[in-house]
Enzyme design. Structure first.
Site, mmCIF file in Angstrom:
data_model
loop_
_atom_site.group_PDB
_atom_site.id
_atom_site.type_symbol
_atom_site.label_atom_id
_atom_site.label_comp_id
_atom_site.label_asym_id
_atom_site.label_seq_id
_atom_site.Cartn_x
_atom_site.Cartn_y
_atom_site.Cartn_z
ATOM 1 N N GLU A 25 0.644 6.414 -5.360
ATOM 2 C CA GLU A 25 2.265 6.561 -6.176
ATOM 3 C C GLU A 25 2.306 5.493 -6.432
ATOM 4 O O GLU A 25 1.914 4.169 -7.184
ATOM 5 C CB GLU A 25 2.719 6.725 -4.860
ATOM 6 N N HIS A 60 0.875 2.032 -3.100
ATOM 7 C CA HIS A 60 1.763 2.107 -4.484
ATOM 8 C C HIS A 60 2.008 0.403 -5.462
ATOM 9 O O HIS A 60 2.309 0.273 -4.483
ATOM 10 C CB HIS A 60 3.165 2.225 -3.084
ATOM 11 N N HIS A 63 8.371 8.504 4.188
ATOM 12 C CA HIS A 63 9.219 7.077 4.586
ATOM 13 C C HIS A 63 10.079 7.087 5.834
ATOM 14 O O HIS A 63 10.928 8.081 6.333
ATOM 15 C CB HIS A 63 10.551 7.028 3.659
#
Length: 251
Positions: free
Chosen positions: A76, A44, A197
């Site tokens: 991401e 990310h 997450h």
């Protein structure tokens, strides 16, 4: 029932950048994770490069393509012009669109799809036309998978932070039900299902069992923390077990 494990190496990069030294090696630990059977790697990158750097993106892509054919690369990020340019150059298997703000320490909410409908249709169409699967980061709300389908997303990734971060039983049960209801809605809507997450070896098995359509989990913080105790290879094996991933080591 099983879900595939994508190892997010952001926390490894964050630790490396703390001293601006070439170790720990993002490529080296990513390689160990893949050798231990991880289905893929996730990065990310953010504009300030506080963890993953632009240079890491190409290095990891080349490693996966050359040494681990068939494994997946997931990038991401917030789809601004800089990010879209980056993914077009890298051509990952999957792009996960996340509504990040530069001030966020980490992703903490999903898309308001209705408010960004036209923008998302354009971006998703552009990415898909260039051969990339697109996943949309959403909160655990059962109406959102249907909206994700409308804007052209192939998959949704449910933000599981409220579930993973709940330690009081009543709150955990409430957040678990929301994730499961949203996951079941994804199946009805005809979009693939990912999650990520604050997922751990402890809270994963129950989620995997409740959602047979859960295809992929992207995990970084918990894997990096456990790797300090068990090492990366053993940690990946432990998380694969928690995911119900029973593929042989040879695979």
């Amino acid at each position: 029932m099983s879900a595939k494990l994508s190892v997010n190496v952001n926390a490894v990069a964050f630790l490396r950048n703390r001293r601006d030294l070439p170790w720990p090696s993002v490529e080296g630990l990513g390689r160990i994770a893949l050798q231990a059977g991880a289905y893929g790697l996730t990065v990310h990158p953010r504009p300030d490069e506080r963890h993953i750097r632009k240079s890491d993106v190409g290095i990891l892509r080349d490693m996966i393509r050359k040494d681990f054919p068939g494994r997946e690369y997931n990038i991401e990020g917030n789809p601004d012009a800089q990010f879209v340019k980056l993914v077009h150059e890298a051509k990952p298997d999957q792009v996960t669109l996340v509504p990040d703000d530069i001030r966020q320490a980490t992703s903490d909410h999903g898309w308001d799809i209705a408010a960004h409908k036209s923008f998302l249709i354009d971006v998703i169409g552009l990415l898909r036309s260039n051969g990339m699967r697109v996943s949309l980061f959403i909160d655990a709300e059962p109406d959102l998978p249907y909206l994700a389908k409308e804007v052209g997303a192939d998959r949704v990734e449910i933000y599981t932070g409220p579930y993973g971060g709940a330690f009081e039983k009543q709150a955990m049960e409430r957040e678990f039900r929301k994730v499961v209801e949203t996951g079941k809605a994804a199946e009805k809507a005809g979009v693939g299902l990912n999650a990520g997450h604050d997922l751990t070896r402890e809270n994963l098995p129950r989620l995997v069992a409740a959602l047979p359509n859960l295809r992929e989990v992207s995990i970084g913080h918990a894997i990096t923390a456990d790797a300090l105790v068990f090492g990366m290879a053993e940690t990946v094996r432990l998380f694969r077990k928690a995911c119900g991933d029973l593929r042989s080591e040879a695979a």
